[in-house]
Design an enzyme around this catalytic site. Structure first.
Site, mmCIF file in Angstrom:
data_model
loop_
_atom_site.group_PDB
_atom_site.id
_atom_site.type_symbol
_atom_site.label_atom_id
_atom_site.label_comp_id
_atom_site.label_asym_id
_atom_site.label_seq_id
_atom_site.Cartn_x
_atom_site.Cartn_y
_atom_site.Cartn_z
ATOM 1 N N SER A 50 0.847 -1.204 0.000
ATOM 2 C CA SER A 50 0.000 0.000 0.000
ATOM 3 C C SER A 50 0.876 1.246 0.000
ATOM 4 C CB SER A 50 -0.897 0.004 1.243
ATOM 5 O OG SER A 50 -0.103 0.214 2.398
ATOM 6 N N ASP A 83 -1.362 -1.772 -3.907
ATOM 7 C CA ASP A 83 -2.709 -1.802 -3.342
ATOM 8 C C ASP A 83 -3.227 -0.362 -3.179
ATOM 9 O OD1 ASP A 83 -4.937 -3.005 -2.160
ATOM 10 O OD2 ASP A 83 -4.058 -2.973 -0.146
ATOM 11 N N HIS A 84 -4.392 -0.073 -3.692
ATOM 12 C CA HIS A 84 -5.029 1.245 -3.542
ATOM 13 C C HIS A 84 -4.156 2.425 -3.994
ATOM 14 C CE1 HIS A 84 -8.582 -0.280 -1.542
ATOM 15 N NE2 HIS A 84 -7.814 -1.030 -0.792
ATOM 16 N N GLU A 135 -11.414 0.015 -9.484
ATOM 17 C CA GLU A 135 -12.500 -0.204 -8.517
ATOM 18 C C GLU A 135 -13.727 0.626 -8.864
ATOM 19 O OE1 GLU A 135 -11.458 -0.433 -4.323
ATOM 20 O OE2 GLU A 135 -13.362 0.460 -3.730
ATOM 21 N N HIS A 181 -12.953 -2.521 4.869
ATOM 22 C CA HIS A 181 -11.597 -2.678 5.400
ATOM 23 C C HIS A 181 -11.579 -2.669 6.927
ATOM 24 C CE1 HIS A 181 -10.645 -1.235 1.263
ATOM 25 N NE2 HIS A 181 -9.780 -2.215 1.372
ATOM 26 N N SER A 227 -11.004 -9.854 5.214
ATOM 27 C CA SER A 227 -10.582 -10.545 6.433
ATOM 28 C C SER A 227 -11.807 -11.086 7.158
ATOM 29 C CB SER A 227 -9.805 -9.588 7.349
ATOM 30 O OG SER A 227 -8.458 -9.531 6.931
ATOM 31 N N ASN A 267 -8.470 -9.985 -1.079
ATOM 32 C CA ASN A 267 -7.489 -9.204 -0.310
ATOM 33 C C ASN A 267 -7.637 -9.443 1.188
ATOM 34 O OD1 ASN A 267 -6.958 -8.068 -2.785
ATOM 35 N ND2 ASN A 267 -7.114 -5.957 -2.077
ATOM 36 N N ILE A 268 -6.534 -9.776 1.813
ATOM 37 C CA ILE A 268 -6.543 -10.054 3.262
ATOM 38 C C ILE A 268 -5.344 -9.380 3.906
ATOM 39 C CG2 ILE A 268 -6.375 -11.882 5.006
ATOM 40 C CD1 ILE A 268 -7.672 -13.756 2.816
ATOM 41 N N SER A 270 -6.025 -7.463 7.486
ATOM 42 C CA SER A 270 -6.332 -7.323 8.914
ATOM 43 C C SER A 270 -6.133 -8.632 9.692
ATOM 44 C CB SER A 270 -7.772 -6.834 9.105
ATOM 45 O OG SER A 270 -7.908 -5.547 8.570
HETATM 46 P P1 13P Z 1 -8.976 -6.362 5.279
HETATM 47 O O1 13P Z 1 -8.858 -5.148 6.112
HETATM 48 O O2 13P Z 1 -10.330 -6.982 5.392
HETATM 49 O O3 13P Z 1 -7.910 -7.364 5.569
HETATM 50 O O4 13P Z 1 -8.819 -5.934 3.735
HETATM 51 C C1 13P Z 1 -7.544 -5.735 3.173
HETATM 52 C C2 13P Z 1 -7.618 -5.084 1.836
HETATM 53 O O5 13P Z 1 -8.640 -4.993 1.201
HETATM 54 C C3 13P Z 1 -6.369 -4.542 1.291
HETATM 55 O O6 13P Z 1 -6.567 -3.848 0.113
HETATM 56 O O1 G3H Z 2 -6.686 -1.695 2.280
HETATM 57 C C1 G3H Z 2 -5.951 -1.436 3.217
HETATM 58 C C2 G3H Z 2 -4.833 -2.369 3.557
HETATM 59 O O2 G3H Z 2 -5.167 -3.110 4.712
HETATM 60 C C3 G3H Z 2 -3.560 -1.620 3.713
HETATM 61 O O3 G3H Z 2 -3.616 -0.823 4.847
HETATM 62 O O4 G3H Z 2 -3.001 1.482 4.123
HETATM 63 O O5 G3H Z 2 -2.729 0.721 6.504
HETATM 64 O O6 G3H Z 2 -1.210 -0.158 4.711
HETATM 65 P P1 G3H Z 2 -2.575 0.392 5.046
HETATM 66 ZN ZN ZN Z 3 -8.432 -2.845 -0.033
#
Ligand code: 13P
Ligand code: G3H
Ligand code: ZN
Length: 322
Positions: A50, A83-84, A135, A181, A227, A267-268, A270
């Site tokens: 991320s 990610d994102h 997305e 999330h 998660s 995506n996992i 948490s």
């Molecule tokens: P969780 O917070 O459910 O693990 O999701 C993670 C996620 O979507 C990362 O992009």
């Molecule tokens: O989608 C979010 C992911 O769990 C990444 O989280 O932005 O705190 O690294 P973060």
């Molecule tokens: Zn996410």
């Protein structure tokens, strides 16, 4: 094997009725725990970084850690994914800096602006052999520093997906069907209680997923916020000094059902954080004299490995698919 894109992985996952796990990485122990599990189970893997992870650990360190994991696990294909990504510039940095896949998350923008920035990223990425996840719809919770309140979240509108994919050329699409999330995916008020008083979350919107699949046959769908927030982890955290009341996630059987459909990436993050925190809290409670990070990071890394192995076998169904 060097880093790969997710193209082949998603095709096989779609046809085979399973999903690939996309796990977030922030340091060496997390990379090692995840890749040891996937390596031993012969499972294809997505390691994702991320914006926050890059700020914490530095782009180069993370890329080099993932490259080390590729060397140590030559039997499995590994994708390095952003990610994102919240801007063209961030995506470009990662495309130029060794990633094989990026997400442009412009889901909080208007439909037209989302299309415009996603298309721009796709053009740049495809030119360099990198694939793009986009997305549509907004998940509640924390999306890479952006907090989305529950009332600002919205399900994906199936009637928009064909036009979006066609106009952007994206390679996969994250949709919002009720996941979110973090470790608090539903308020107690949104849940019911079973006969033992345990909170039961509302079901995911499989009708929305199925409508998207109908409109995008053969196209890989992504689920964020997946998660399950295992209650034994939550209890362990709370037992050893934590305070996480009413933490709740997505039931594993719902994710398994989604993986059998068109959902190719789940995506996992948490759950890995929770397991790691539980083991470190326990370790400190039982060994108040310890101060060597290797002493408490060893059970933390082992917890990551066990969590990922469990997901691969029981949720994703991608063991033996490398
Ligand atoms: P969780 O917070 O459910 O693990 O999701 C993670 C996620 O979507 C990362 O992009
Ligand atoms: O989608 C979010 C992911 O769990 C990444 O989280 O932005 O705190 O690294 P973060
Ligand atoms: Zn996410």
């Amino acid at each position: 094997m060097s880093l790969v894109t997710s193209t082949e992985m998603f095709k096989k996952a779609y046809d085979g009725g399973y999903a690939i796990g996309a796990f977030n990485v922030n340091n060496m122990e997390i990379v090692q725990g995840i890749t040891e599990a996937a390596g031993e189970l012969n499972a294809p893997l997505i390691l994702q970084v991320s914006k926050g992870a890059r700020a914490y650990a530095n782009h180069t360190y993370l890329v080099k850690l993932v490259e080390a994991a590729v060397i140590e696990n030559p039997n499995i294909p590994i994708v390095l994914h952003l990610d994102h990504g919240d801007s063209f510039e961030l995506c470009k940095d990662c495309i130029d800096g060794g990633f094989t896949s990026v997400m442009i998350d412009a889901s909080s923008k208007s439909f037209e602006d989302n299309i415009a920035v996603t298309k721009k990223v796709v053009e740049y990425a495809h030119d360099k052999g990198v694939v793009v996840e986009a997305e549509l719809g907004t998940l509640a919770g924390v999306e890479d520093h952006v907090k989305v309140a529950a009332d600002a979240a919205s399900y994906t509108k199936p009637e928009e997906v064909e036009e979006f994919v066609e106009k952007t050329g994206c390679d996969s699409l994250a949709i919002a069907i009720g996941t979110s999330h973090g470790a608090y995916k539903f308020t107690p008020e949104q849940c019911t209680r079973n006969e033992d008083g345990i909170l039961v979350p509302p079901p995911l919107r499989f009708d929305v997923l199925e409508e998207c699949i109908k409109r995008l046959p053969g196209f890989p769908i992504v689920l964020h916020g997946s998660s399950s927030v295992p209650q034994d982890y939550v209890e362990e955290v709370n037992k050893y000094g934590g305070n996480m009341p009413n933490a709740i996630g997505i039931p594993e059987d719902e994710l398994r059902k989604a993986a059998k459909l068109a959902v190719c990436k789940i995506n996992i993050d948490s759950d890995l954080r929770l397991g790691m925190t539980a083991k470190i809290r326990k370790h400190f409670a039982e060994h108040p004299d310890h101060f060597d990070p290797r002493q408490y990071l060893t059970p933390a890394r082992q917890s990551i490995k066990e969590t990922v192995a469990h997901k691969i076998v029981n949720v994703l169904g991608c063991d033996g698919k490398a």
